[in-house]
Design an enzyme around this catalytic site. Sequence first.
Site, PDB file in Angstrom:
ATOM      1  CD  GLU A 171      -3.993  -5.990   2.492  1.00  0.00           C
ATOM      2  OE1 GLU A 171      -4.828  -5.657   3.388  1.00  0.00           O
ATOM      3  OE2 GLU A 171      -2.814  -5.920   2.427  1.00  0.00           O
ATOM      4  CD  GLU A 203      -3.101  -1.021   2.090  1.00  0.00           C
ATOM      5  OE1 GLU A 203      -3.016  -0.486   3.183  1.00  0.00           O
ATOM      6  OE2 GLU A 203      -4.021  -1.412   1.905  1.00  0.00           O
TER       7      GLU A 203
HETATM    8  C1  GLA Z   1      -4.357  -2.596   4.938  1.00  0.00           C
HETATM    9  C2  GLA Z   1      -2.904  -3.409   5.199  1.00  0.00           C
HETATM   10  C3  GLA Z   1      -2.763  -4.741   5.915  1.00  0.00           C
HETATM   11  C4  GLA Z   1      -3.851  -4.481   7.074  1.00  0.00           C
HETATM   12  C5  GLA Z   1      -5.298  -4.233   6.677  1.00  0.00           C
HETATM   13  C6  GLA Z   1      -6.208  -3.873   7.704  1.00  0.00           C
HETATM   14  O1  GLA Z   1      -4.970  -3.084   3.973  1.00  0.00           O
HETATM   15  O2  GLA Z   1      -2.139  -3.476   3.762  1.00  0.00           O
HETATM   16  O3  GLA Z   1      -1.547  -4.945   6.257  1.00  0.00           O
HETATM   17  O4  GLA Z   1      -3.433  -3.604   7.882  1.00  0.00           O
HETATM   18  O5  GLA Z   1      -4.978  -2.901   5.895  1.00  0.00           O
HETATM   19  O6  GLA Z   1      -7.453  -3.731   7.271  1.00  0.00           O
END
Ligand code: GLA
Length: 682
Positions: free
Chosen positions: A316, A153
Amino acid sequence: MTRFNLEDRFLHGGDYNPDQWLDYPEILQKDLELMDKAQANTFSLGIFAWSTLEPEEGVFHFEWLDKIMDDIYAHGGNVILATPSGARPSWMSKKYPEVLRTNASREKNLHGGRHNHCFSSPVYREKIAIINKKLVERYGNHPALLMWHISNEYSGDCHCDYCQENFRHWLKKKYQTLEELNEAWWGPFWSHTITDWTEIESPSPLGETMVHGLNLDWNRFVTDQTIDFFEHEIKDIRRLTPTIPVTTNFMADTYDLIPFQSLDYGKFSKHVDVVSWDCYPAWHNDWESVADLASKVGFINDQYRSFKQQPFLIMESTPSGVNWHDVNKTKRPGMHLLSSMQFIAHGSDSNLYFQWRKSRGSSEKFHGAVVDHDNDEQNRVFKDVVQVGQALEKIKEIKGSYKRAKVAIIYDSDNNWALGDAQGFSNASKQYSQTLQKHYRYFWNQDIAVEVITKEQDLANYELVIAPMMYLISEATMKKWQDYVANGGHLVSTYITGYVNEHDLTYINGWPRPLQELFGIKVTETDSLYPKDQNSLHFENHEYVVQDYCSLFEVIDSEVLATYGADFYQGQAAVTKNKVGKGTAYFIGARTEAAFLEMFYGELTRQYGLENQWVVQGDSDVSVQARDFEEKSYYFVMNFSQEKKEIQVSEESQDLLTNETVLPTISLAPYEVKVLSPIRLK
Ligand code: GLA
Ligand code: ZN
């Protein structure tokens, strides 16, 4: 052919952080057993493992990762291996403070958190290059390696001296001379003329915030600098594993589920092999219906599919709730399967989770995960995940399909930044992204596939292109629109279009001529309304409520479709239609209630044959989305409501999830999803 393309199943699994559990061998053993039970086949490893991989500078430990990779492979699984730059070990911050980010107020961070390194720091770049090279040398030929997950991210900006230097460099390359830069930044305004490159500083609350050209260039620079860092990260990866695809996980703007605001992902997506993203809708919230939210999720998924015009990945998602919404509500029965199938329906080739196993400590210990603290496979959430694993297996013949769409909506990052920065109109109600999603909503309700594209993408394949609120528009884009319409395309634009050029400088001598020619009107004024103000549109004996914005324009040679109902511009044109060449350009002058957009796009849908031919009678809470092969389409029928629903389609089909034959009248239980393969009668 990469291994990823050969993979003939959907990916199911997610972020796995065994580095948090190395002292619990029984847990790691249990994980393997549960992975099989959950039909999980793909795990992202090492995302935040830098302190375990390199506990001391230059001392590396890979044995634990060797074992996990081997174990996952032995269980038939894939690994998406991460580079660890998303968070760094504390020894590094201590010894080399330059790796820490500096904020816009020129304060340097302390060590902590994550996603907060400097993208320019030579030390950070050197350290990440070393560890990435070690990872690729060690695991590049590992049979489990499916893909590279670069960092995590990427986001944010850094204002340190290195970054200032790089910014000035970037500007020199772009403008060549200070005269050019001062022209673009409108230098003499408030005496802000730059006389030496070294005077330039990134925007700051302690310094410059009002020079719009600077703000826009800073946003562009941050995207470019992030991409540059990404390219730096993958140098050895590309060289040593040219057939292993590379991705980095994109985001949406958290709660709102609007496009991510701070990076130009359209640009970034050209550098990755596969677009992937992290999706966390607040299902069952108390401010919008499940269908309202589902349509926004659909919009972002369509955007990520459209960037590369190929399937993308959900990197995710959560099987239950998260830990960072105000209220972290768990998914209601049925919602996990439904929301997972929605990803696939819009073109995802995966449903991956954050995370496999719930953390024991720190801030994510209550974030939803596949395996809860109870370690129990009878856990409701675990069972929901098993159901999705089974479902993905049952529908695997769909893998490899794409999605055809004849309608495109343009989302433009430059425009979003410039419009957000503009001091004018009504600062609170600009809502560019939300407006696009409102236009999208009609098509989602009508089960008509949409692509969400950048202004650079080719328009030729679309019957209808919708480009609301293009406040910033270059002459090149105007020309592109003109060509598209002249060649038979249908284009819709709206109020607050055509104000500034690519430098965020207004057009002079009135509304730009190419837009006048295209729309057959000349916009002369935009009236901004207070939140309680209203006007109306008069269209074919109906009145539609109008709020926020009304543009006033002279009609040159356009057909007037609707007029204003009140105020000093009562009776004047509000919506127009202009035939140009083989196509048509529509202009919607005011922000209307949804009912107007439904009626308007309904008309266009009929005229241009955009209907979903398969759906005979739909329902606005039931979304139907197809995944298409050349010869055959599969239909996902998804009930985003708590009510029983019924829709009519044109043929009998087989539900791949249950094997049942489904009649053309389809009944759906609350939150039910069916994945239908039509039975074509010979
Ligand atoms: C982000 C991060 C993850 C985690 C999620 C929690 O997407 O990439 O490591 O912290 O948030 O929702
Ligand atoms: Zn920096």
